[in-house]
Scaffold this motif. Structure first.
Motif, short mmCIF file in Angstrom:
data_model
loop_
_atom_site.label_atom_id
_atom_site.label_comp_id
_atom_site.label_asym_id
_atom_site.label_seq_id
_atom_site.Cartn_x
_atom_site.Cartn_y
_atom_site.Cartn_z
N LEU A 1 0.71 -1.13 -0.05
CA LEU A 1 -0.12 0.16 0.05
C LEU A 1 1.02 1.21 0.02
CD1 LEU A 1 -2.71 -1.02 2.43
CD2 LEU A 1 -2.81 -1.02 -0.03
N PHE A 2 1.93 1.28 0.76
CA PHE A 2 3.14 2.19 0.60
C PHE A 2 3.33 2.59 -0.76
CE2 PHE A 2 7.59 3.90 0.79
CZ PHE A 2 7.23 5.07 1.58
N ARG A 3 3.85 1.65 -1.66
CA ARG A 3 4.32 1.80 -3.03
C ARG A 3 2.90 2.19 -3.59
NH1 ARG A 3 6.31 -3.29 -2.08
NH2 ARG A 3 4.98 -4.19 -3.15
N SER A 4 1.68 1.71 -3.62
CA SER A 4 0.68 2.29 -4.32
C SER A 4 0.23 3.68 -4.01
CB SER A 4 -0.81 1.42 -3.96
OG SER A 4 -0.62 0.36 -4.11
N LEU A 5 0.43 4.12 -2.55
CA LEU A 5 -0.03 5.60 -2.35
C LEU A 5 1.22 6.45 -3.02
CD1 LEU A 5 -1.28 8.05 -1.08
CD2 LEU A 5 -0.21 7.33 1.28
N LEU A 6 2.39 5.95 -3.13
CA LEU A 6 3.49 6.86 -3.73
C LEU A 6 3.24 7.16 -5.25
CD1 LEU A 6 6.94 5.60 -2.06
CD2 LEU A 6 5.39 7.73 -1.48
N SER A 7 2.76 5.73 -5.75
CA SER A 7 2.32 6.03 -7.32
C SER A 7 1.22 7.04 -7.60
CB SER A 7 2.07 4.62 -7.65
OG SER A 7 1.77 4.65 -9.03
N ALA A 8 0.33 6.72 -6.57
CA ALA A 8 -0.80 7.73 -6.96
C ALA A 8 -0.55 9.19 -6.75
CB ALA A 8 -2.14 7.40 -5.98
N GLY B 1 5.30 -2.19 7.77
CA GLY B 1 5.75 -2.47 6.46
C GLY B 1 6.16 -1.44 5.56
N ALA B 2 5.36 -0.01 5.68
CA ALA B 2 5.63 1.14 4.99
C ALA B 2 6.94 1.39 5.19
CB ALA B 2 4.76 2.35 5.25
N LEU B 3 7.32 1.27 6.80
CA LEU B 3 8.78 1.89 6.94
C LEU B 3 9.83 0.84 6.35
CD1 LEU B 3 10.58 3.43 9.08
CD2 LEU B 3 10.19 1.57 10.87
N MET C 1 13.34 1.51 -0.74
CA MET C 1 13.61 2.27 -1.60
C MET C 1 14.23 3.56 -1.43
SD MET C 1 9.44 2.28 -2.14
CE MET C 1 9.39 3.42 -3.80
N ASN C 2 15.13 3.53 -0.36
CA ASN C 2 16.21 4.48 -0.05
C ASN C 2 15.47 5.79 0.18
OD1 ASN C 2 18.48 2.97 -0.03
ND2 ASN C 2 18.33 3.10 -2.23
N ILE C 3 14.12 5.85 0.80
CA ILE C 3 13.49 6.91 1.15
C ILE C 3 13.78 7.43 2.49
CG2 ILE C 3 11.12 8.17 1.46
CD1 ILE C 3 10.14 6.35 -0.90
N LYS C 4 14.27 8.57 2.82
CA LYS C 4 14.77 8.50 4.24
C LYS C 4 13.39 9.12 5.35
CE LYS C 4 19.33 10.17 2.56
NZ LYS C 4 20.16 11.52 2.61
N ILE C 5 13.55 8.31 6.58
CA ILE C 5 12.58 8.69 7.28
C ILE C 5 13.22 9.28 8.53
CG2 ILE C 5 10.51 7.83 8.89
CD1 ILE C 5 10.04 7.23 6.11
N PRO C 6 12.61 10.53 8.83
CA PRO C 6 11.65 11.26 8.72
C PRO C 6 11.89 12.54 7.62
CG PRO C 6 12.37 12.02 10.75
CD PRO C 6 13.37 11.15 10.29
N VAL D 1 -1.54 10.27 21.15
CA VAL D 1 -0.69 10.28 19.82
C VAL D 1 1.02 10.52 20.19
CG1 VAL D 1 -0.26 11.45 17.69
CG2 VAL D 1 -2.47 11.43 18.58
N ILE D 2 1.67 9.38 20.13
CA ILE D 2 3.01 9.56 20.47
C ILE D 2 3.81 9.68 19.31
CG2 ILE D 2 5.00 8.16 21.70
CD1 ILE D 2 3.01 6.59 23.13
N LEU D 3 4.68 10.89 19.37
CA LEU D 3 5.36 11.13 18.03
C LEU D 3 6.79 10.69 18.40
CD1 LEU D 3 4.57 14.78 17.17
CD2 LEU D 3 3.77 12.66 16.16
N ARG D 4 7.41 9.55 17.70
CA ARG D 4 8.91 9.30 17.90
C ARG D 4 9.72 9.68 16.64
NH1 ARG D 4 5.66 4.48 19.70
NH2 ARG D 4 5.71 4.15 21.81
N GLN D 5 10.82 8.76 16.24
CA GLN D 5 11.61 9.23 15.50
C GLN D 5 11.15 9.13 14.03
OE1 GLN D 5 14.83 6.22 16.36
NE2 GLN D 5 15.57 7.70 17.99
N SER D 6 10.09 8.58 13.68
CA SER D 6 9.31 8.62 12.38
C SER D 6 8.73 9.69 11.92
CB SER D 6 8.43 7.34 12.01
OG SER D 6 7.38 7.65 12.83
#
Length: 347
Positions: A237-244, A262-264, A270-275, A334-339
């Motif tokens: 779904l991560f790839r689908s969203l990037l495509s859309a 799974g997205a992470l 895909m060498n996409i840097k988070i965050p 809502v807990i914000l972490r390194q992502s």
């Protein structure tokens, strides 16, 4: 030999136990149902006879005689979804401490299956029921109403619960996630959802409404599927969203931590840097989420406490103590972490 084999497999009776223990059948019944009313020595003697004979008490007969089954029925959507483990642990801890047994059924996220399972539970004469959510069929609602027993609906906050309710607002959780992610600097937010049961739809609705209120909503950035959630599906779904979005999305809210993990993992492949290039947030705050690298932002819900409170409501009503507030908002965080960008220290 044939007669001996048949005799050896005959089910032991209450009278058999009484004979071996050299007590009356009434005494055996008291040891089983009211152990506190007999001496430890007598209780041990009867228990030894029960163990030797392999005697199994007739619960139906006992319930009929006492009008009390000592059973609490619990209905959840999935035995394989770890989200419910903590909730069940809370229910079992409270029920066990009060000498109640839990009879558990799995409804497979189907209101029709839930109706069938609730009918099965009610046939076992439970004293109370704990059920998940508020999307029961009309027939199921009627059955529970006519049963005349305490009922607690859990996992979500309901405007009109059947009886009692312990939960939280999935809508508000989704809304707050959107606002928090926007506040970290995300401008193009997307949503990834699977299975799409009522609670996931509420999270998505809150997320979408918050984006709409900020004029940040793009419907093409909402990707969902009725398939069961998994880490592998999260990557797809991560790839689908990037495509859309043609790669324009810079933040994604996943309806649960399975999809977010799974997205992470897919972003790393895909060498996409988070965050710095993409922020991610999940839901449910699994233990794993705090220990992956980078650690995953998520929505924490006190699930164990939810189970405890639901069971405590039941026990209080059954013990004629009453319940001060029949609806309890257990809350979320809502807990914000390194992502998430907000958690990255300034350079």
């Amino acid at each position: 030999m044939g007669r001996a084999r048949k005799s050896s497999t005959k089910r032991a009776t209450l009278a058999d136990v009484a004979k071996v223990a050299n007590v009356s059948a009434i005494t055996v019944s008291r040891v089983i149902n009211q152990p506190g009313k007999v001496s430890p020595e007598l209780g041990q003697r009867v228990q030894e006879a029960i163990d030797m004979l392999g005697y199994i008490p007739n619960q139906s007969a006992s319930s009929l005689a006492s009008a009390r089954s000592g059973v609490i029925g619990v209905s959840i959507p999935s035995l394989s979804n770890v989200v419910f483990n903590d909730v069940l642990r809370g229910i079992y801890d409270v029920a066990g401490a009060s000498d109640y047994k839990v009879l558990l059924v799995d409804t497979h996220y189907s209101p029709l299956e839930e109706e069938k399972m609730v009918r099965t539970l009610l046939s076992q004469s439970p004293e109370a029921m704990i059920i998940t959510g508020g999307d029961q069929t009309r027939a199921c609602e009627r059955m529970l109403a006519k049963a005349g027993m305490p009922v607690v609906q859990i996992m979500e906050l309901l405007e009109q619960p059947l009886d009692m309710n312990v939960g939280f607002s999935h809508y508000q959780a989704g809304y707050d996630v959107a606002l928090k992610m926007l506040a970290t600097g995300c401008n193009q937010l997307g949503f990834v959802g699977a299975r799409m049961d009522a609670r996931v739809q509420q999270r998505m609705a809150g997320f979408v409404d918050a984006l709409r209120a900020k004029n940040k909503l793009n419907q093409e950035y909402i990707v969902t599927t009725p398939e069961p959630s998994s880490i592998a599906l999260g990557g797809e779904l991560f790839r689908s969203l990037l495509s859309a979005s043609s790669g324009a999305v810079d933040g994604i809210f996943c309806c649960n931590d399975d999809l977010a993990l799974g997205a992470l993992f897919e972003s790393q492949r895909m060498n996409i840097k988070i965050p710095t290039e993409m922020s991610l947030c999940g839901f449910n705050d699994f233990e794993t989420s705090a220990y992956v690298n980078p650690s995953l932002s998520s929505v924490h819900v006190p699930r164990y406490e939810m189970g405890v409170k639901a069971a405590e409501m039941i026990i209080n009503v059954l013990n004629d103590k009453g319940v001060a507030d029949k609806t309890l908002d257990i809350g979320f965080e809502v807990i914000l972490r390194q992502s998430s960008r907000a958690s990255v220290p300034p350079q």
